[in-house]
Design a protein around this motif. Structure first.
Motif, PDB file in Angstrom:
ATOM      1  N   PRO A 108       0.816  -1.231   0.000  1.00 23.54           N
ATOM      2  CA  PRO A 108       0.000   0.000   0.000  1.00 23.54           C
ATOM      3  C   PRO A 108       0.844   1.272   0.000  1.00 23.54           C
ATOM      4  O   PRO A 108       1.790   1.396   0.763  1.00 23.54           O
ATOM      5  CB  PRO A 108      -0.800  -0.110   1.309  1.00 23.54           C
ATOM      6  CG  PRO A 108      -0.753  -1.545   1.685  1.00 23.54           C
ATOM      7  CD  PRO A 108       0.520  -2.117   1.139  1.00 23.54           C
ATOM      8  N   GLY A 109       0.477   2.176  -0.886  1.00 25.79           N
ATOM      9  CA  GLY A 109       1.151   3.469  -0.957  1.00 25.79           C
ATOM     10  C   GLY A 109       2.310   3.539  -1.923  1.00 25.79           C
ATOM     11  O   GLY A 109       2.759   4.628  -2.283  1.00 25.79           O
ATOM     12  N   VAL A 110       2.816   2.386  -2.371  1.00 25.66           N
ATOM     13  CA  VAL A 110       3.957   2.401  -3.292  1.00 25.66           C
ATOM     14  C   VAL A 110       3.546   2.950  -4.651  1.00 25.66           C
ATOM     15  O   VAL A 110       4.290   3.702  -5.286  1.00 25.66           O
ATOM     16  CB  VAL A 110       4.581   0.995  -3.425  1.00 25.66           C
ATOM     17  CG1 VAL A 110       5.634   0.974  -4.532  1.00 25.66           C
ATOM     18  CG2 VAL A 110       5.211   0.571  -2.094  1.00 25.66           C
ATOM     19  N   SER A 111       2.353   2.590  -5.107  1.00 29.89           N
ATOM     20  CA  SER A 111       1.835   3.179  -6.350  1.00 29.89           C
ATOM     21  C   SER A 111       0.935   4.350  -6.006  1.00 29.89           C
ATOM     22  O   SER A 111      -0.014   4.220  -5.223  1.00 29.89           O
ATOM     23  CB  SER A 111       1.037   2.149  -7.155  1.00 29.89           C
ATOM     24  OG  SER A 111       0.398   2.777  -8.257  1.00 29.89           O
ATOM     25  N   LYS A 112       1.232   5.510  -6.565  1.00 26.96           N
ATOM     26  CA  LYS A 112       0.396   6.693  -6.336  1.00 26.96           C
ATOM     27  C   LYS A 112      -0.858   6.649  -7.202  1.00 26.96           C
ATOM     28  O   LYS A 112      -1.855   7.281  -6.866  1.00 26.96           O
ATOM     29  CB  LYS A 112       1.200   7.959  -6.627  1.00 26.96           C
ATOM     30  CG  LYS A 112       2.366   8.165  -5.674  1.00 26.96           C
ATOM     31  CD  LYS A 112       3.254   9.336  -6.080  1.00 26.96           C
ATOM     32  CE  LYS A 112       2.592  10.659  -5.832  1.00 26.96           C
ATOM     33  NZ  LYS A 112       3.537  11.791  -6.090  1.00 26.96           N
ATOM     34  N   GLY A 113      -0.795   5.920  -8.321  1.00 28.01           N
ATOM     35  CA  GLY A 113      -1.976   5.811  -9.160  1.00 28.01           C
ATOM     36  C   GLY A 113      -1.646   5.807 -10.639  1.00 28.01           C
ATOM     37  O   GLY A 113      -0.495   5.639 -11.051  1.00 28.01           O
ATOM     38  N   VAL A 114      -2.699   5.988 -11.446  1.00 30.56           N
ATOM     39  CA  VAL A 114      -2.594   5.978 -12.906  1.00 30.56           C
ATOM     40  C   VAL A 114      -3.009   7.337 -13.429  1.00 30.56           C
ATOM     41  O   VAL A 114      -4.083   7.851 -13.086  1.00 30.56           O
ATOM     42  CB  VAL A 114      -3.491   4.881 -13.517  1.00 30.56           C
ATOM     43  CG1 VAL A 114      -3.354   4.866 -15.037  1.00 30.56           C
ATOM     44  CG2 VAL A 114      -3.143   3.514 -12.933  1.00 30.56           C
ATOM     45  N   LEU A 115      -2.183   7.920 -14.272  1.00 32.65           N
ATOM     46  CA  LEU A 115      -2.415   9.251 -14.811  1.00 32.65           C
ATOM     47  C   LEU A 115      -2.577   9.179 -16.323  1.00 32.65           C
ATOM     48  O   LEU A 115      -1.742   8.603 -17.021  1.00 32.65           O
ATOM     49  CB  LEU A 115      -1.248  10.168 -14.464  1.00 32.65           C
ATOM     50  CG  LEU A 115      -1.343  11.636 -14.878  1.00 32.65           C
ATOM     51  CD1 LEU A 115      -2.482  12.329 -14.146  1.00 32.65           C
ATOM     52  CD2 LEU A 115      -0.020  12.350 -14.607  1.00 32.65           C
ATOM     53  N   GLY A 116      -3.663   9.729 -16.833  1.00 36.70           N
ATOM     54  CA  GLY A 116      -3.872   9.811 -18.273  1.00 36.70           C
ATOM     55  C   GLY A 116      -3.455  11.178 -18.789  1.00 36.70           C
ATOM     56  O   GLY A 116      -3.758  12.192 -18.166  1.00 36.70           O
TER      57      GLY A 116
END
Length: 386
Positions: A322-330
């Motif tokens: 948890p927290g290692v990936s900030k997310g996905v940006l388009g």
């Protein structure tokens, strides 16, 4: 009193209404096309507005018009479509201001604010104030070798291992490359804490070494992997191009790799964010990690599949680390690439790995985590496809 022809009359009126709607839609389409060709839309503001409007509604708008008369047509839509009001549409086309998005009010007035014209596709760790920043230093800077290779980098650069004989997959399956191969990290260059993030570039000690570490991890897990350590700065210099042409060079690299290795399925373009440590670091189970952001270009035909690929990896990281990936940006629009060579494969993404201040230990922890979840994803995908 009943009129025997009432049904026919009502049907005729309904058909006429549909014809009128189609005529209005056709005229509007021609007007939009005419506007696209007019001098008015030569500005970035106007063309960006028209692009967003057309790309958002396009086919759905026609289906909505037809569906207003015959609900059967609405069954062709993946999800319900709510058409914008005439007043808000007119305002957006005339001024580039969308009443539900304050960024459009500021974007035309503040220099550089259009940078934030991207879409968060997944993840709670992404914020508009902390979007990944791509560094684009002058070519003469990226060609320099600032430092001796550190002990950690020397270890990462050792020849990549061959796939293990266990659950090995025949042939090469994963291609890792680095469009901005010069992107490095201040601690790796002996510049820990330097206030100038632009110094985090080097022709030798850079992101490509971490790609080699990941390749070794994946190979050890039985996944045939290539890490392309091409010095993109040198290639740009040979072509007499600036760093803005980096994606044209890496496109040639990917196409050549695909031609030589028909079994390649996954294409990972690793970058380094230019943000500082507080925005690129997290802690989990007592370990410090460099955070990841997955970037997907919205202007390529593989967008939906690439987005799904990125979302799957993000979710796996979020579940296990948890927290290692900030997310996905388009990303899309005139002032960004918007494609990132992802039109070449439905399994292609940009991976922003940490920022300028992340240490060797933090970067290695993240590579270990990514190799773990990617291996799990890979073998499950192979099982399904097999």
């Amino acid at each position: 009193m009943k009129y025997p022809n009432a049904g026919k009359v009502n049907g005729l009126k309904s058909n006429m209404k549909l014809v009128n709607l189609l005529i209005v839609f056709t005229i509007a389409s021609f007007l939009l096309i005419s506007l696209l060709a007019s001098p008015l839309l030569k500005t970035d503001m106007a063309s960006s507005t028209m692009y967003k409007f057309l790309s958002k509604y396009k086919t759905e708008a026609m289906m909505y018009v037809l569906g207003s008369e015959n609900p059967y047509f609405l069954q062709g839509l993946d999800k319900p479509v709510k058409m914008p009001s005439l007043s808000s549409t007119a305002l957006q086309l005339a001024t580039n201001i969308h009443i539900t998005d304050v960024r459009t009010l500021l974007g035309n007035e503040l220099p550089g604010f259009s940078f934030y014209d991207s879409e968060i596709l997944a993840g709670e760790g992404l914020h508009y104030t902390e979007f990944p920043i791509e560094s684009a230093p002058p070519l003469d800077v990226v060609l320099k070798e600032r430092a001796e290779v550190s002990k950690e980098v020397a270890e990462w650069n050792k020849e990549s291992e061959k796939p293990s004989p266990g659950p090995a997959i025949s042939g090469r399956k994963v291609y890792i490359y680095h469009t901005h191969s010069w992107e490095s990290y201040l601690p790796l260059l002996g510049l820990t804490g330097d206030p100038n993030e632009n110094k985090a570039v080097d022709a030798k000690t850079n992101i490509s070494s971490l790609g080699n570490l990941l390749a070794k991890k994946l190979n050890a897990n039985g996944i045939g992997t290539i890490n392309d350590q091409t010095n993109v700065g040198t290639k740009l210099n040979e072509k007499k191009w600036g760093t803005s042409k980096a994606y044209a060079v890496s496109r040639e690299m990917v196409q050549e790799a695909m031609a030589k290795n028909k079994s390649l399925d996954f294409f990972l373009d690793f970058h380094r964010d230019a943000l500082r440590k507080k925005s690129t670091t997290t802690t989990f189970n007592g370990k410090s990690y460099a955070q990841i952001v997955f970037v997907v270009g919205e202007e390529n035909p593989n967008f939906e599949k690439n987005k799904q690929f990125a979302n799957d990896l993000h979710k796996r990281l979020e579940e296990k680390y948890p927290g290692v990936s900030k997310g996905v940006l388009g990303k899309k629009g005139k002032k960004v690439n918007g494609i990132y060579n992802q039109d070449l494969s439905p399994n292609s993404i940009v991976v922003e790995l940490g920022g300028v201040d992340n240490t060797a230990a933090e970067l290695q922890n993240t590579i270990d985590a990514f190799a773990d979840i990617f291996s799990d994803y890979f073998f499950k995908a192979e099982k399904v496809n097999g």
